[in-house]
Design a protein around this motif. Structure first.
Motif, short mmCIF file in Angstrom:
data_model
loop_
_atom_site.label_atom_id
_atom_site.label_comp_id
_atom_site.label_asym_id
_atom_site.label_seq_id
_atom_site.Cartn_x
_atom_site.Cartn_y
_atom_site.Cartn_z
N GLN A 74 27.50 17.74 -21.65
CA GLN A 74 27.72 18.09 -22.94
C GLN A 74 27.93 17.01 -23.96
O GLN A 74 28.61 15.98 -23.66
CB GLN A 74 28.74 19.26 -23.08
CG GLN A 74 28.69 20.51 -22.36
CD GLN A 74 29.82 21.41 -22.29
OE1 GLN A 74 30.64 21.12 -21.93
NE2 GLN A 74 29.58 22.73 -22.72
N ASP A 75 27.44 17.31 -25.27
CA ASP A 75 28.08 16.32 -26.69
C ASP A 75 29.56 16.82 -26.64
O ASP A 75 29.49 17.97 -27.22
CB ASP A 75 26.95 16.57 -27.60
CG ASP A 75 27.31 15.66 -28.52
OD1 ASP A 75 28.48 15.03 -28.87
OD2 ASP A 75 26.42 15.42 -29.49
N ALA A 76 30.14 15.96 -26.60
CA ALA A 76 31.64 16.48 -26.83
C ALA A 76 31.86 16.83 -28.39
O ALA A 76 32.54 17.70 -28.47
CB ALA A 76 32.67 15.23 -26.46
N PRO A 79 29.53 20.77 -28.46
CA PRO A 79 29.81 21.38 -27.05
C PRO A 79 28.78 22.40 -26.43
O PRO A 79 28.56 22.54 -25.36
CB PRO A 79 31.24 21.70 -26.81
CG PRO A 79 31.83 21.96 -28.25
CD PRO A 79 31.06 21.02 -29.16
N ARG A 124 26.46 8.95 -24.74
CA ARG A 124 27.40 10.05 -24.46
C ARG A 124 27.07 10.58 -23.06
O ARG A 124 27.61 11.50 -22.48
CB ARG A 124 27.11 11.29 -25.41
CG ARG A 124 27.62 10.83 -26.67
CD ARG A 124 27.61 12.06 -27.63
NE ARG A 124 26.26 12.31 -27.98
CZ ARG A 124 25.45 11.67 -29.07
NH1 ARG A 124 25.93 10.88 -29.82
NH2 ARG A 124 24.22 12.08 -29.58
#
Length: 241
Positions: A74-76, A79, A124
């Motif tokens: 996931q993209d922090a 999310p 990421r």
């Protein structure tokens, strides 16, 4: 394929479309919105899923999603978005076909260019996606856009600016290049750079330069709120210099 005028006034409307100001020459809108009839750039999330499609993709084509230890990456910061897996030629081709369909819809709608977001997703990925993977995949998207008569805008990622330009990218949409002291990195390489600032101090500093004899004719600067909200929405900010 045409480019917008260098130094043109522009609006960044990906958080919701509204009527552009009378002197606006360039408008950036989401791929789900209609173009304005000015110079229109279509926003496409090219390296990560859109929130509304994440669950379906994981259900129907989980192999297109990057996984670590069996879990989607996931993209922090977002999310509900997961990263596409572009680590092999076969996967890059399949993901590019998926995103290429969105690019084709932009062309069919009448947009002039595409802005492909999250070029920096490799940062990421925990090292699973490399800059080389990223550039190989980006080249497929540049070719797709050009085949449809659309200009291709690099989004952020100053560290790859020369490499992406060498793939045939035509212009840049940069977020906070004044804040991060990166505007010159883009303007050295591209003829048109559209900069969105989110901090008033950085915007004011950029405008002070643009009103001076040190003005860079390739650069356009605006100020937006983080939600890139339409005019009239609570907290919306629309500034131009």
């Amino acid at each position: 394929m045409t480019l917008p005028p260098a130094g043109a006034r522009f609006e960044y409307q990906i958080g919701g479309a509204d009527a552009p100001a009378a002197d606006t020459q360039v408008v950036i809108r989401d791929s789900t919105a209609a173009p304005t009839g000015r110079y229109d750039i279509c926003y496409v999330n090219g390296f990560q899923t859109q929130p509304g499609e994440t669950a379906r993709l994981l259900r129907e084509s989980p192999e297109l999603v990057l996984h670590r230890n069996g879990k989607p990456v996931q993209d922090a910061g977002w999310p509900d978005e997961v990263l596409y897996d572009i680590t092999t030629p076969a996967l890059r081709t399949r993901v590019a076909e998926r995103i290429g369909a969105v690019i084709a819809s932009c062309a069919a709608a009448g947009f002039d260019a595409v802005e492909i977001d999250n070029l920096d997703s490799y940062t990421r990925s925990g090292g699973l996606i490399t800059p080389e993977h990223t550039l190989a995949y980006t080249g497929l998207l540049v070719d797709r856009a050009h085949s449809l008569g659309l200009a291709f805008a690099q989004k952020n990622t100053a560290e790859l600016v020369r490499e992406v330009r060498a793939l045939g990218a035509d212009l840049v949409v940069a977020e906070e290049c004044q804040e991060w002291k990166e505007c010159h990195v883009y303007t050295r390489v591209y003829p048109v750079v559209l900069d969105i600032e989110y901090q008033r101090a950085a915007f004011d500093a950029a405008c002070a330069v643009q009103r001076s004899t040190a003005r860079d004719p390739r650069l356009s600067v605006i100020l937006r709120d983080y939600g890139v909200s339409p005019r009239g929405a609570r907290g919306a900010v629309h500034g131009t210099c």
